[in-house]
Design a protein around this motif. Structure first.
Motif, PDB file in Angstrom:
ATOM      1  N   THR A   1      63.900  12.121  11.669  1.00  0.00           N
ATOM      2  CA  THR A   1      64.485  10.600  11.714  1.00  0.00           C
ATOM      3  C   THR A   1      65.905   9.909  11.518  1.00  0.00           C
ATOM      4  OG1 THR A   1      62.555   9.644  13.146  1.00  0.00           O
ATOM      5  CG2 THR A   1      64.019   8.762  13.282  1.00  0.00           C
TER       6      THR A   1
ATOM      7  N   CYS B   1      63.887  21.239  22.040  1.00  0.00           N
ATOM      8  CA  CYS B   1      65.050  20.248  22.154  1.00  0.00           C
ATOM      9  C   CYS B   1      64.259  19.733  22.868  1.00  0.00           C
ATOM     10  CB  CYS B   1      66.484  20.120  22.530  1.00  0.00           C
ATOM     11  SG  CYS B   1      67.569  19.200  22.794  1.00  0.00           S
ATOM     12  N   PRO B   2      62.725  18.456  22.789  1.00  0.00           N
ATOM     13  CA  PRO B   2      61.832  17.613  23.419  1.00  0.00           C
ATOM     14  C   PRO B   2      62.930  16.718  24.721  1.00  0.00           C
ATOM     15  CG  PRO B   2      61.592  17.962  21.345  1.00  0.00           C
ATOM     16  CD  PRO B   2      63.090  18.649  21.679  1.00  0.00           C
TER      17      PRO B   2
ATOM     18  N   THR C   1      64.012  17.616  12.751  1.00  0.00           N
ATOM     19  CA  THR C   1      62.916  16.659  12.969  1.00  0.00           C
ATOM     20  C   THR C   1      63.041  15.692  12.411  1.00  0.00           C
ATOM     21  OG1 THR C   1      60.934  17.318  12.093  1.00  0.00           O
ATOM     22  CG2 THR C   1      61.204  18.307  14.342  1.00  0.00           C
TER      23      THR C   1
ATOM     24  N   LEU D   1      53.441  23.156  21.866  1.00  0.00           N
ATOM     25  CA  LEU D   1      54.254  22.350  22.466  1.00  0.00           C
ATOM     26  C   LEU D   1      53.286  20.944  22.603  1.00  0.00           C
ATOM     27  CD1 LEU D   1      56.570  25.525  22.458  1.00  0.00           C
ATOM     28  CD2 LEU D   1      57.682  23.327  22.167  1.00  0.00           C
TER      29      LEU D   1
ATOM     30  N   ASP E   1      63.836  23.027  10.132  1.00  0.00           N
ATOM     31  CA  ASP E   1      63.251  22.026  10.913  1.00  0.00           C
ATOM     32  C   ASP E   1      64.297  20.446  11.006  1.00  0.00           C
ATOM     33  OD1 ASP E   1      61.737  19.676  11.137  1.00  0.00           O
ATOM     34  OD2 ASP E   1      61.302  19.531   8.542  1.00  0.00           O
TER      35      ASP E   1
ATOM     36  N   GLY F   1      58.070  19.624  25.144  1.00  0.00           N
ATOM     37  CA  GLY F   1      57.964  18.132  24.442  1.00  0.00           C
ATOM     38  C   GLY F   1      57.871  18.634  22.446  1.00  0.00           C
ATOM     39  N   ARG F   2      57.425  18.352  21.890  1.00  0.00           N
ATOM     40  CA  ARG F   2      57.851  18.267  20.545  1.00  0.00           C
ATOM     41  C   ARG F   2      56.766  19.286  20.364  1.00  0.00           C
ATOM     42  NH1 ARG F   2      58.423  12.537  18.661  1.00  0.00           N
ATOM     43  NH2 ARG F   2      60.089  11.564  19.194  1.00  0.00           N
TER      44      ARG F   2
ATOM     45  N   ARG G   1      62.265  22.985  26.033  1.00  0.00           N
ATOM     46  CA  ARG G   1      62.160  21.590  26.758  1.00  0.00           C
ATOM     47  C   ARG G   1      60.465  21.394  26.941  1.00  0.00           C
ATOM     48  NH1 ARG G   1      67.048  19.537  26.093  1.00  0.00           N
ATOM     49  NH2 ARG G   1      68.608  20.542  26.893  1.00  0.00           N
TER      50      ARG G   1
ATOM     51  N   GLU H   1      53.879  20.913  17.986  1.00  0.00           N
ATOM     52  CA  GLU H   1      52.068  20.048  17.129  1.00  0.00           C
ATOM     53  C   GLU H   1      52.189  20.962  16.442  1.00  0.00           C
ATOM     54  OE1 GLU H   1      49.620  19.890  20.954  1.00  0.00           O
ATOM     55  OE2 GLU H   1      50.777  17.951  21.762  1.00  0.00           O
TER      56      GLU H   1
ATOM     57  N   LEU I   1      64.159  23.591  15.103  1.00  0.00           N
ATOM     58  CA  LEU I   1      62.991  22.149  15.818  1.00  0.00           C
ATOM     59  C   LEU I   1      63.950  21.097  15.914  1.00  0.00           C
ATOM     60  CD1 LEU I   1      60.349  23.857  13.418  1.00  0.00           C
ATOM     61  CD2 LEU I   1      60.641  24.508  15.988  1.00  0.00           C
ATOM     62  N   GLY I   2      64.073  20.169  16.927  1.00  0.00           N
ATOM     63  CA  GLY I   2      64.727  19.060  16.919  1.00  0.00           C
ATOM     64  C   GLY I   2      66.243  18.691  17.591  1.00  0.00           C
TER      65      GLY I   2
END
Length: 484
Positions: free
Chosen positions: A341, A223-224, A339, A322, A337, A310-311, A308, A313, A196-197
């Protein structure tokens, strides 16, 4: 409560805080420093990172000015083959421990308080206080010169961040830190992995899984956003890598001088080998200066199930919801995880302020060099206006449209430093600079290297007006369309 006095109170014992302290005690032999950090040992976020993390760029110009990191070895195997070594996470934390306990504390001018929380002043209370986390004992500090906030761009890693998506009770979610320990429960080895990320941590995990034997078809990757990536081949310091490194800088300057728009710029840089992308069928939307090798790109390109939508949820026992739809997954999927920053996207502020220094990147993406430069300016310039002129903060891009502005800021700073004889001399001697010494070492008789430097000057001079055009295009694209 114990009361202390010091010239500089540094908050944070990570790369920025230590690079600042290391240069300051060398350039200002009379200064006294206190360093406060919440971790149990120096190194900041490196203490919390996964065990297989490594530097993205060569060890040769990371850390502090006064102490080498690594041995200068060139890797002869693996995805970094042919390039200067990349220190692993454990090597980096060991290095910062050495910096603290073999250089800073023995100087007699640095006091270090680990496992301590600084209390940021509120309202009219301008006192400096920190508390020992384990005992709760509080201390006050009288700062004679400046507070140094080495945490302004806080780095978040998966093990210390809270996911922003809902997690069902039956979901198996781990951080990258947990992956090397899967062997401890051989009866529960997952058959399906889902990363995820979209950032460099996720890429590190993908490479680690493949190199650890996970089949490519056992990996899914949420991978958004696709990302442009710096080619590590162009980040190698030293005269033996001159053509690659300076050739990359020539390609960058030429692209900035001639590109019609930002998309054209990145495609030109890709054609010249300065930029990479994992999927050439996709136009990336993100650029964070993540640095990677062609070998890593090839490994990651082998992961076919890239999601792909989106992120994320929420995740439940049967799959993921997602932003752009639903994706079913096997019940025994191990979600990883990634995700967090890596660097918080905050607005830049003046580095030098009354009673305070906020180190930021004066050359992106080199936070350690920037912090050391900040300390040099504190020691050798008397006026904050002049200090700030020589250390204009460079904002970290998020999208590609923000890249030209970062390049412009880098170029302006570099030009200003070049006009200051003492700074130029300091940079040539600085191991954190990476490239000034290489350029200075080119003899007049070396016509080939001299020609490359002439091209760099030529395109660098021509780049300014076109960068302005690219920045204006980006600003115009962000403006809302007026209602009719």
């Amino acid at each position: 409560m114990t009361a202390f006095e010091t010239d500089y109170l540094i908050i944070g014992a990570g790369a920025v805080g230590l690079a600042f302290a290391d240069t300051l005690i060398d350039e200002d032999p009379d200064c006294d420093i206190i360093i406060v950090d919440k971790h149990g040992q120096p190194g900041g976020h490196w203490n919390d990172a996964y065990s297989f993390v490594a530097l993205h760029q060569p060890s040769a110009f990371y850390g502090v000015n006064s102490m080498e990191l690594g041995s200068g070895r060139v890797d002869d195997a693996g995805y970094n083959k042919g390039y200067l070594e990349l220190a692993s996470g454990p090597e980096v934390t060991g290095y910062f421990h050495k910096v603290m306990h073999q250089k800073l504390i023995p100087s007699g001018r640095v006091r270090y308080f680990p496992m301590s929380e600084y209390h940021w002043p509120h309202g009219d209370d301008d006192a400096h206080r920190f508390t020992h986390i384990l005992s709760g004992e509080e201390h006050s500090v009288t700062v004679r010169k400046r507070l140094v906030d080495a945490t302004y761009f806080a780095t978040s890693v998966p093990s210390t961040h809270t996911p922003k998506f809902a997690i069902g009770d039956d979901v198996r979610l781990v951080t990258p830190n947990d992956l090397p320990h899967l062997w401890k429960d051989p009866s529960n080895i997952p058959q399906k992995f889902c990363i995820l990320g979209a950032g460099k941590t996720a890429m590190d995990v993908g490479v680690w899984l493949r190199n650890s034997g996970a089949p490519a078809d056992a990996i899914s990757w949420v991978c958004p956003r696709a990302s442009w990536l710096l080619n590590r081949a162009c980040t190698q310091p030293g005269i033996e890598y001159f053509n690659q490194a300076m050739g990359g800088q020539v390609a960058l300057a030429k692209g900035l001088a001639e590109a019609e728009d930002v998309t054209d710029l990145f495609h030109r840089l890709e054609a010249d080998g300065f930029m990479l992308r994992i999927d050439k069928e996709l136009e990336p939307q993100m650029f964070h200066y993540a640095t990677i090798s062609q070998g890593e790109v090839e490994i990651l390109a082998g992961i076919d199930d890239v999601i792909r939508m989106g992120r994320v949820e929420s995740i439940d026992a049967s799959g993921m919801t997602l932003a752009e739809g639903r994706r079913d997954m096997p019940a025994d999927t191990l979600y990883i995880d990634c995700t967090a920053t890596a660097v918080e996207l905050r607005e830049t502020v003046p580095m030098f302020q009354p009673g305070k220094i906020v180190p930021q990147m004066a050359r992106i993406p080199q936070p350690a060099f920037s912090a050391a430069l900040c300390a040099y300016l504190e020691a050798h310039r008397d006026d904050d206006t002049e200090r700030n002129r020589l250390s204009m903060p460079v904002k970290l891009p998020d999208t590609m449209d923000q890249y030209p502005a970062a390049c412009m800021a880098n170029m302006v700073n570099q030009m200003n430093w070049g006009n200051e004889g003492d700074i130029r001399k300091w940079m040539i001697a600085s191991r954190l600079d990476g490239f000034s010494a290489t350029v200075a070492a080119v003899p007049p008789s070396d016509k080939e290297k001299g020609a490359l430097l002439m091209q760099l000057r030529k395109y660098g001079q021509a780049a300014g007006p076109n960068i302005g055009k690219l920045i204006m295009q980006a600003q115009a694209a962000q403006q809302p369309i007026p209602a009719k």
